[in-house]
Design an enzyme around this catalytic site. Sequence first.
Site, mmCIF file in Angstrom:
data_model
loop_
_atom_site.group_PDB
_atom_site.id
_atom_site.type_symbol
_atom_site.label_atom_id
_atom_site.label_comp_id
_atom_site.label_asym_id
_atom_site.label_seq_id
_atom_site.Cartn_x
_atom_site.Cartn_y
_atom_site.Cartn_z
ATOM 1 N N ASP A 148 0.028 3.286 -7.923
ATOM 2 C CA ASP A 148 -0.912 3.130 -6.805
ATOM 3 C C ASP A 148 -1.772 1.872 -6.904
ATOM 4 O OD1 ASP A 148 -0.252 5.198 -5.131
ATOM 5 O OD2 ASP A 148 -1.632 6.624 -6.033
ATOM 6 N N HIS A 169 -5.536 6.443 -9.681
ATOM 7 C CA HIS A 169 -6.755 7.061 -9.207
ATOM 8 C C HIS A 169 -6.790 8.559 -9.438
ATOM 9 C CE1 HIS A 169 -5.157 8.615 -5.144
ATOM 10 N NE2 HIS A 169 -4.120 8.237 -5.850
ATOM 11 N N HIS A 216 2.987 9.037 -11.573
ATOM 12 C CA HIS A 216 1.869 9.682 -10.876
ATOM 13 C C HIS A 216 2.426 10.844 -10.063
ATOM 14 C CE1 HIS A 216 -1.662 10.214 -8.472
ATOM 15 N NE2 HIS A 216 -1.351 9.423 -7.481
ATOM 16 N N ASP A 244 2.903 12.071 -2.482
ATOM 17 C CA ASP A 244 3.606 10.983 -1.792
ATOM 18 C C ASP A 244 4.636 10.332 -2.715
ATOM 19 O OD1 ASP A 244 1.218 10.195 -3.103
ATOM 20 O OD2 ASP A 244 1.267 8.242 -2.147
ATOM 21 N N HIS A 250 -4.361 11.367 4.046
ATOM 22 C CA HIS A 250 -5.561 12.152 3.721
ATOM 23 C C HIS A 250 -6.841 11.539 4.302
ATOM 24 C CE1 HIS A 250 -5.741 9.521 0.209
ATOM 25 N NE2 HIS A 250 -4.759 10.149 -0.401
ATOM 26 N N HIS A 304 3.241 1.290 -3.130
ATOM 27 C CA HIS A 304 3.119 1.226 -1.664
ATOM 28 C C HIS A 304 3.106 -0.244 -1.246
ATOM 29 C CE1 HIS A 304 2.094 5.483 -1.293
ATOM 30 N NE2 HIS A 304 1.165 5.328 -2.231
ATOM 31 N N GLU A 322 0.923 12.593 -7.496
ATOM 32 C CA GLU A 322 0.509 12.887 -6.116
ATOM 33 C C GLU A 322 1.768 12.986 -5.242
ATOM 34 O OE1 GLU A 322 -2.603 10.424 -4.433
ATOM 35 O OE2 GLU A 322 -2.856 11.814 -2.751
ATOM 36 N N TYR A 330 -6.755 -0.696 1.468
ATOM 37 C CA TYR A 330 -6.235 0.267 0.486
ATOM 38 C C TYR A 330 -7.213 0.397 -0.688
ATOM 39 C CZ TYR A 330 -2.741 2.176 -2.795
ATOM 40 O OH TYR A 330 -2.057 2.941 -3.708
HETATM 41 FE FE1 FEO Z 1 -2.029 8.653 -5.419
HETATM 42 FE FE2 FEO Z 1 0.273 6.922 -3.614
HETATM 43 O O1 FEO Z 1 -0.527 8.409 -4.403
#
Ligand code: FEO
Length: 402
Positions: free
Chosen positions: A167, A148, A78, A82, A24, A228, A80, A195
């Site tokens: 995250d 987040h 989470h 990904d 993004h 991640h 999101e 990050y």
């Molecule tokens: Fe908020 Fe790694 O996604």
Amino acid sequence: MERYPLKDDIWWVGAIDWNVRDFHGYETSRGTTYNAYLITDEKKALVDGVRHGFGPELLRRLRGCCDPGDIDYLVINHVEMDHSGAIPWLVERLGPVKILCSKRAKDALFLLYHGEGVAGWDITVVGTGDELSLGRYTLTFLEAPMLHWPDSMLTYVREPKVLLANDAFGQHLATSKRFADEVDPGVVMDEAAKYYANILMPFGAQVQKLVKQVGELGLELDTIAPSHGVIWRTSADVARIVDAYVAWSHFEAPARVALVFDTRWHSTEKMTRAIEDGIAQEGVECSVFRLNRSALADVARAVLDHRAFLVGSPTLNNGMLPTVGGFMTYLKGLRPKERLAAAYGSYGWGGGGAKQIDAGLREMGLTVMEPLEFKYVPTEDDLSACVEYGRQVARRVKVWGT
Ligand code: FEO
């Protein structure tokens, strides 16, 4: 397929995305990983999923550790995409599985996957302090709204003291190694800082709240496993990343200055080099980014780890250059604080570029010096004024926040 044990009966079962270069708008020059963790206790729990398209990799890794049909729980920290993108695909391939997530995550799952069978999922809402025994191990849930996303949650595995942090504490770093102590520490911290700057900078208060909550709940941290990048498992690495997060959340930064600019006919570039010279004359470190040749993610990281930043643009149609406008928009969303900032640039007749930047910096609530502007090509006297301006910036930076 290689198996990656994290602790007794805790496994990394995620996916490696070597080639993603745009997250993004955040340029991920070293790719990323989507980390999921499997706990093979008396009851089996999978914590988090992976991005759409990476489900088969996750499933192969699960098969290396257990029969996926034996998994009892799926914790979604989470939503999101990904992390949740492959979950509808995965749920179809697991046996009956109880899904645990925050209330906001449940609501969001219905909004995201209404066409993909979510109404048939067995979802239980959990909140901060709720626990789930798997046998030997106990999961404790910790909601972290706006760290987040509103739905964000962390899962703590109490007995081995492992925080599955989603995250938080991550890095966009693809590697065949799973642990921070197995890779170049400079690279890991560089990616962790980038990050934080690009994803978590707006949420410093939430970072501080999380660190406080972890202390109040008495959660000792032996390992921090983010969603991640690599996992922090040594006491030195755990302390390093937690200390870094606390410092970043307070906008602590070394006494150095970032010059962020673009130029059209090199006048603003000449001003930049003269300001840089003035900063150097005061013995202060300076970094320079030309926006049409720099990744925005790198410039955002520079705002995080420099006490001051100056933004330069010539005037185009009474405003700043589009590259500078894009940077200012991106930066406004990251909500930087505690920075000395200033605008500068050249103009032809009416001006307006530096004034527009100056207004944007003030709107962000930063401490802003008066802008510096010169008409057409800067003269030797103008460049001397730029050197002096750089010296003034450097002198203020040396005592900034002390
Ligand atoms: Fe908020 Fe790694 O996604």
